[in-house]
Design a protein around this motif. Structure first.
Motif, PDB file in Angstrom:
ATOM      1  N   ARG A 493       0.833  -1.202   0.000  1.00 39.47           N
ATOM      2  CA  ARG A 493       0.000   0.000   0.000  1.00 39.47           C
ATOM      3  C   ARG A 493       0.866   1.251   0.000  1.00 39.47           C
ATOM      4  O   ARG A 493       0.608   2.206  -0.742  1.00 39.47           O
ATOM      5  CB  ARG A 493      -0.914  -0.013   1.227  1.00 39.47           C
ATOM      6  CG  ARG A 493      -1.798   1.225   1.382  1.00 39.47           C
ATOM      7  CD  ARG A 493      -2.847   1.329   0.289  1.00 39.47           C
ATOM      8  NE  ARG A 493      -3.644   2.529   0.411  1.00 39.47           N
ATOM      9  CZ  ARG A 493      -4.715   2.658   1.190  1.00 39.47           C
ATOM     10  NH1 ARG A 493      -5.115   1.625   1.926  1.00 39.47           N
ATOM     11  NH2 ARG A 493      -5.385   3.784   1.240  1.00 39.47           N
ATOM     12  N   PHE A 494       1.896   1.245   0.839  1.00 37.59           N
ATOM     13  CA  PHE A 494       2.762   2.421   0.922  1.00 37.59           C
ATOM     14  C   PHE A 494       3.461   2.679  -0.411  1.00 37.59           C
ATOM     15  O   PHE A 494       3.472   3.805  -0.911  1.00 37.59           O
ATOM     16  CB  PHE A 494       3.799   2.214   2.033  1.00 37.59           C
ATOM     17  CG  PHE A 494       4.719   3.388   2.242  1.00 37.59           C
ATOM     18  CD1 PHE A 494       4.261   4.549   2.823  1.00 37.59           C
ATOM     19  CD2 PHE A 494       6.045   3.330   1.835  1.00 37.59           C
ATOM     20  CE1 PHE A 494       5.102   5.640   3.012  1.00 37.59           C
ATOM     21  CE2 PHE A 494       6.900   4.402   2.019  1.00 37.59           C
ATOM     22  CZ  PHE A 494       6.422   5.559   2.607  1.00 37.59           C
ATOM     23  N   THR A 495       4.015   1.640  -1.023  1.00 37.91           N
ATOM     24  CA  THR A 495       4.724   1.799  -2.298  1.00 37.91           C
ATOM     25  C   THR A 495       3.781   2.273  -3.397  1.00 37.91           C
ATOM     26  O   THR A 495       4.147   3.117  -4.227  1.00 37.91           O
ATOM     27  CB  THR A 495       5.396   0.481  -2.706  1.00 37.91           C
ATOM     28  OG1 THR A 495       6.283   0.069  -1.667  1.00 37.91           O
ATOM     29  CG2 THR A 495       6.183   0.644  -3.992  1.00 37.91           C
ATOM     30  N   ALA A 496       2.557   1.742  -3.395  1.00 40.51           N
ATOM     31  CA  ALA A 496       1.583   2.157  -4.416  1.00 40.51           C
ATOM     32  C   ALA A 496       1.248   3.638  -4.279  1.00 40.51           C
ATOM     33  O   ALA A 496       1.146   4.360  -5.286  1.00 40.51           O
ATOM     34  CB  ALA A 496       0.322   1.307  -4.301  1.00 40.51           C
ATOM     35  N   MET A 497       1.089   4.127  -3.054  1.00 40.19           N
ATOM     36  CA  MET A 497       0.780   5.547  -2.843  1.00 40.19           C
ATOM     37  C   MET A 497       1.959   6.421  -3.272  1.00 40.19           C
ATOM     38  O   MET A 497       1.773   7.484  -3.882  1.00 40.19           O
ATOM     39  CB  MET A 497       0.409   5.792  -1.384  1.00 40.19           C
ATOM     40  CG  MET A 497      -0.919   5.181  -0.962  1.00 40.19           C
ATOM     41  SD  MET A 497      -1.512   5.713   0.678  1.00 40.19           S
ATOM     42  CE  MET A 497      -0.318   4.926   1.758  1.00 40.19           C
ATOM     43  N   VAL A 498       3.178   5.974  -2.942  1.00 42.72           N
ATOM     44  CA  VAL A 498       4.367   6.732  -3.341  1.00 42.72           C
ATOM     45  C   VAL A 498       4.470   6.806  -4.862  1.00 42.72           C
ATOM     46  O   VAL A 498       4.729   7.874  -5.428  1.00 42.72           O
ATOM     47  CB  VAL A 498       5.641   6.082  -2.747  1.00 42.72           C
ATOM     48  CG1 VAL A 498       6.888   6.772  -3.299  1.00 42.72           C
ATOM     49  CG2 VAL A 498       5.629   6.157  -1.234  1.00 42.72           C
ATOM     50  N   LEU A 499       4.249   5.681  -5.520  1.00 45.70           N
ATOM     51  CA  LEU A 499       4.355   5.638  -6.976  1.00 45.70           C
ATOM     52  C   LEU A 499       3.305   6.526  -7.631  1.00 45.70           C
ATOM     53  O   LEU A 499       3.607   7.246  -8.597  1.00 45.70           O
ATOM     54  CB  LEU A 499       4.203   4.188  -7.458  1.00 45.70           C
ATOM     55  CG  LEU A 499       4.463   3.937  -8.948  1.00 45.70           C
ATOM     56  CD1 LEU A 499       5.894   4.330  -9.315  1.00 45.70           C
ATOM     57  CD2 LEU A 499       4.215   2.471  -9.279  1.00 45.70           C
ATOM     58  N   ARG A 500       2.100   6.518  -7.104  1.00 53.92           N
ATOM     59  CA  ARG A 500       1.039   7.355  -7.674  1.00 53.92           C
ATOM     60  C   ARG A 500       1.391   8.833  -7.563  1.00 53.92           C
ATOM     61  O   ARG A 500       1.241   9.601  -8.530  1.00 53.92           O
ATOM     62  CB  ARG A 500      -0.291   7.074  -6.977  1.00 53.92           C
ATOM     63  CG  ARG A 500      -1.454   7.862  -7.588  1.00 53.92           C
ATOM     64  CD  ARG A 500      -2.783   7.493  -6.964  1.00 53.92           C
ATOM     65  NE  ARG A 500      -2.836   7.797  -5.546  1.00 53.92           N
ATOM     66  CZ  ARG A 500      -2.985   6.896  -4.603  1.00 53.92           C
ATOM     67  NH1 ARG A 500      -3.080   5.608  -4.899  1.00 53.92           N
ATOM     68  NH2 ARG A 500      -3.028   7.257  -3.322  1.00 53.92           N
ATOM     69  N   THR A 501       1.872   9.255  -6.408  1.00 58.43           N
ATOM     70  CA  THR A 501       2.252  10.666  -6.236  1.00 58.43           C
ATOM     71  C   THR A 501       3.438  11.025  -7.125  1.00 58.43           C
ATOM     72  O   THR A 501       3.520  12.147  -7.639  1.00 58.43           O
ATOM     73  CB  THR A 501       2.588  10.950  -4.760  1.00 58.43           C
ATOM     74  OG1 THR A 501       1.484  10.590  -3.938  1.00 58.43           O
ATOM     75  CG2 THR A 501       2.900  12.426  -4.545  1.00 58.43           C
ATOM     76  N   SER A 502       4.346  10.080  -7.318  1.00 55.33           N
ATOM     77  CA  SER A 502       5.527  10.330  -8.146  1.00 55.33           C
ATOM     78  C   SER A 502       5.170  10.580  -9.600  1.00 55.33           C
ATOM     79  O   SER A 502       5.850  11.347 -10.303  1.00 55.33           O
ATOM     80  CB  SER A 502       6.495   9.144  -8.079  1.00 55.33           C
ATOM     81  OG  SER A 502       6.941   8.919  -6.769  1.00 55.33           O
ATOM     82  N   LEU A 503       4.095   9.952 -10.071  1.00 60.47           N
ATOM     83  CA  LEU A 503       3.788   9.973 -11.503  1.00 60.47           C
ATOM     84  C   LEU A 503       2.668  10.935 -11.888  1.00 60.47           C
ATOM     85  O   LEU A 503       2.620  11.393 -13.035  1.00 60.47           O
ATOM     86  CB  LEU A 503       3.416   8.556 -11.967  1.00 60.47           C
ATOM     87  CG  LEU A 503       4.510   7.496 -11.824  1.00 60.47           C
ATOM     88  CD1 LEU A 503       3.987   6.130 -12.260  1.00 60.47           C
ATOM     89  CD2 LEU A 503       5.743   7.876 -12.641  1.00 60.47           C
ATOM     90  N   THR A 504       1.768  11.226 -10.970  1.00 64.46           N
ATOM     91  CA  THR A 504       0.633  12.060 -11.345  1.00 64.46           C
ATOM     92  C   THR A 504       1.046  13.513 -11.553  1.00 64.46           C
ATOM     93  O   THR A 504       1.985  14.010 -10.924  1.00 64.46           O
ATOM     94  CB  THR A 504      -0.468  11.983 -10.268  1.00 64.46           C
ATOM     95  OG1 THR A 504      -1.610  12.706 -10.722  1.00 64.46           O
ATOM     96  CG2 THR A 504       0.000  12.593  -8.953  1.00 64.46           C
ATOM     97  N   ARG A 505       0.343  14.200 -12.425  1.00 64.79           N
ATOM     98  CA  ARG A 505       0.663  15.606 -12.712  1.00 64.79           C
ATOM     99  C   ARG A 505       0.121  16.547 -11.644  1.00 64.79           C
ATOM    100  O   ARG A 505       0.636  17.652 -11.493  1.00 64.79           O
ATOM    101  CB  ARG A 505       0.092  15.982 -14.083  1.00 64.79           C
ATOM    102  CG  ARG A 505       0.712  15.222 -15.252  1.00 64.79           C
ATOM    103  CD  ARG A 505       0.208  15.747 -16.589  1.00 64.79           C
ATOM    104  NE  ARG A 505       0.554  17.145 -16.759  1.00 64.79           N
ATOM    105  CZ  ARG A 505       0.158  17.890 -17.812  1.00 64.79           C
ATOM    106  NH1 ARG A 505      -0.595  17.351 -18.761  1.00 64.79           N
ATOM    107  NH2 ARG A 505       0.517  19.156 -17.900  1.00 64.79           N
ATOM    108  N   SER A 506      -0.934  16.129 -10.955  1.00 61.50           N
ATOM    109  CA  SER A 506      -1.544  16.987  -9.939  1.00 61.50           C
ATOM    110  C   SER A 506      -1.687  16.216  -8.629  1.00 61.50           C
ATOM    111  O   SER A 506      -2.797  15.840  -8.226  1.00 61.50           O
ATOM    112  CB  SER A 506      -2.912  17.485 -10.415  1.00 61.50           C
ATOM    113  OG  SER A 506      -2.793  18.225 -11.616  1.00 61.50           O
ATOM    114  N   PRO A 507      -0.578  15.940  -7.954  1.00 62.37           N
ATOM    115  CA  PRO A 507      -0.633  15.115  -6.746  1.00 62.37           C
ATOM    116  C   PRO A 507      -1.275  15.836  -5.566  1.00 62.37           C
ATOM    117  O   PRO A 507      -1.147  17.049  -5.410  1.00 62.37           O
ATOM    118  CB  PRO A 507       0.842  14.823  -6.460  1.00 62.37           C
ATOM    119  CG  PRO A 507       1.573  15.994  -7.043  1.00 62.37           C
ATOM    120  CD  PRO A 507       0.794  16.384  -8.272  1.00 62.37           C
TER     121      PRO A 507
END
Length: 538
Positions: A493-507
């Motif tokens: 869960r933690f890694t998935a949240m980190v990856l999403r914030t890393s890639l999204t344009r509007s975190p």
């Protein structure tokens, strides 16, 4: 004091990393173990940390300090009235270990099991209560204590939490303001700067402003004042207000910010505060600045907001405390903190099940009962817990490399006075504002809030969030096993949240980053040790 007013002038922003910040492992420690042949010892046998001042109010030595002495047979430890200077200790299996850094204590041969009631509170409120730490067998030395260890036996005499009411408390608001001004002036007089001068962290707040202006009034000009510009989304209000004060008084003003590794700052913050304080990574720049300047003396506004601004105290909360409705009050504090969803999102279910909200409520109630008889019981609870156990680890943990850190609001006479002031006065910011403005009327036109403060742009905020997440993602890839094997963090869960914030344009704000990183490190420290332990501690 005559103060010349000057035209505003700008100052350059200085970017700093972790250079000049000491390691917790640089802090002293001492251990003694009773064995058949006598006593085995390690570390520093004689030590005094902090500063000691004469007794002015019948509470023993004033100042913020801890000291210990080993005479070959007996270890004696003493600390200041408030127990502000951190000292962690463990006593298990005939061995005692002491240090202002929890890492040295954890080197001991004892189980590193977690303190679940303590963590239930800490993960929700951001500070530990009373003498709790993250670990079951590690404790924080109580206020005004005398600890004696001899031949494997421990004796601990605790000090009082009482703040005696001065014999002549003022009766009106104006008299109270006047008394505050006089007592604060006396507190500064008792704490003159060292021969090498001093530096001062100056924000836009009341506590540092009061210290700054009173020092100038008494003829002590700082070598410089330093203001931290925090990362997005923090605005520039502190910089604007501190700049006005510095310019009006012709004092050198420096503005600093941190621009190093995000992960490194989170871990350094946790390290230097011994995993016992909520994150304050933006203050890393202040620690680096004082380290770079080889600063020997500073002044800190510790407790000013609680004692003269009743921080975190409201009429509703005070009424609940006075009525003994501590369960309702505990639940109110936890609702305000609003951490239930975050705890469940970041942490493994095995930990979540051990630290339910109900456990935090019971621990808070137990501690609140210790303060029911105080003149201002809620203020007492906040000071002896949030201030002492959380905020106090900033000047004496994060900034521990500075030799002398004066805390004038904790002058014994001033403390007893402020703890007995009518709460209706201290719950209003006007009490401290009026005290400062009456003492320094020529500067009363400088506001306490900056109407023209400007926040970072939306793009700057998004860029900062992405950079923090990307730095964390690199850390996960660098040491994947520590994340995957963490007993506290949900790695997927933690890694998935980190990856999403890393890639999204509007975190969105990555609220989970610091709790996750700190929990991974705490889990590493709490891993079972390959040693045999007796069934029960001493």
């Amino acid at each position: 004091m005559h103060i010349e007013f000057n035209e505003p002038r700008g100052g350059a922003m200085e970017s700093l990393g972790l250079d000049g910040i000491a390691s917790a492992r640089d802090r002293p420690f001492f251990s003694a173990r009773a064995v058949a042949s006598g006593v085995q010892t390690q570390g520093t046998p004689h030590c005094q940390l902090g500063h000691v001042l004469p007794d002015h109010a019948g509470h023993g030595h004033d100042g913020i300090f801890v000291r210990w002495d080993w005479d070959g047979q007996r270890l004696t430890v003493q600390n200041d009235r408030y127990g502000i200077y951190p000292l962690f200790y463990s006593h298990f299996g005939g061995e005692i270990r002491i240090s202002p850094a929890i890492q040295h204590v954890l080197d001991g041969d004892f189980p590193k099991g977690l303190n679940y009631p303590g963590l239930a509170v800490f993960l929700r409120l951001g500070f530990f209560l009373a003498d709790d730490t993250p670990f079951e067998h590690v404790h924080f030395l109580p206020p005004g204590s005398r600890l004696i260890w001899q031949q494997g036996k421990l004796e601990l005499n605790r000090g009082s939490l009482e703040a005696p009411r001065p014999s002549a408390m003022p009766q009106t608001f104006d008299e109270t303001v006047e008394a505050y001004q006089e007592l604060f002036r006396q507190a500064i007089e008792r704490r003159p700067p060292s021969e090498t001068g001093y530096h001062l962290a100056l924000s836009g707040g009341r506590d540092s402003r009061h210290i700054f202006l009173e020092l100038l009034y008494q003829g002590h000009k700082p070598r410089s004042v330093v203001t931290v510009q925090g990362p997005p989304p923090i605005d520039n209000e502190d910089v604007l207000l501190a700049s006005q004060l510095a310019q009006a008084t012709d004092v050198d003003h420096r503005v600093v910010r941190y621009e190093g590794s995000y992960v490194a700052s989170v871990l350094k913050d946790a390290e230097l505060t011994s995993h016992c304080s909520a994150p304050h990574t933006w203050l890393i720049a202040l620690a680096a600045s004082f380290g770079k300047a080889d600063t020997k003396c500073i002044y800190d506004g510790l407790a000013g907001d609680v004692l003269s601004g009743a921080h975190q105290v409201s009429p509703e909360k005070l009424a609940l405390m006075r009525a003994g409705r501590t369960r309702e009050l505990a639940n109110l504090l936890l609702r305000e903190a609003n951490q239930e969803a975050a705890i469940k999102a970041c942490h493994r279910s095995a930990l979540v099940e051990r630290i339910p909200e109900s456990l935090a409520v019971e621990r808070i109630i137990t501690e609140m009962e210790q303060h029911r008889d105080a003149s201002s019981p809620l203020q007492s609870f906040v000071f002896w817990n949030r201030t002492r156990r959380g905020i106090g680890l900033l000047p004496f943990g994060l900034l521990a490399h500075v030799k002398t850190v004066y805390c004038p609001y904790l002058d014994h006479d001033l403390f007893d006075f402020l703890m007995n002031v009518n709460p209706d006065y201290s719950m209003k910011k006007a009490f401290h504002d009026e005290t400062i403005n009456r003492a320094f009327p020529k500067l009363s036109d400088i506001p306490f809030e900056a109407a023209d403060a400007t926040p970072p742009t939306y793009e700057e905020i998004r860029r900062h969030y992405r950079a923090c997440a990307q730095g964390t993602m690199r850390d996960i890839l660098r040491r994947p096993q520590q994340f995957l094997s963490s007993p506290l963090v949900r790695p997927g869960r933690f890694t998935a949240m980190v990856l999403r914030t890393s890639l999204t344009r509007s975190p969105d704000k990555p609220w989970y980053l610091q709790p996750g990183l700190r929990a991974v490190e705490l889990g590493r420290l709490s891993e079972p040790q390959n040693v045999n332990h007796p069934a029960n501690p001493d």
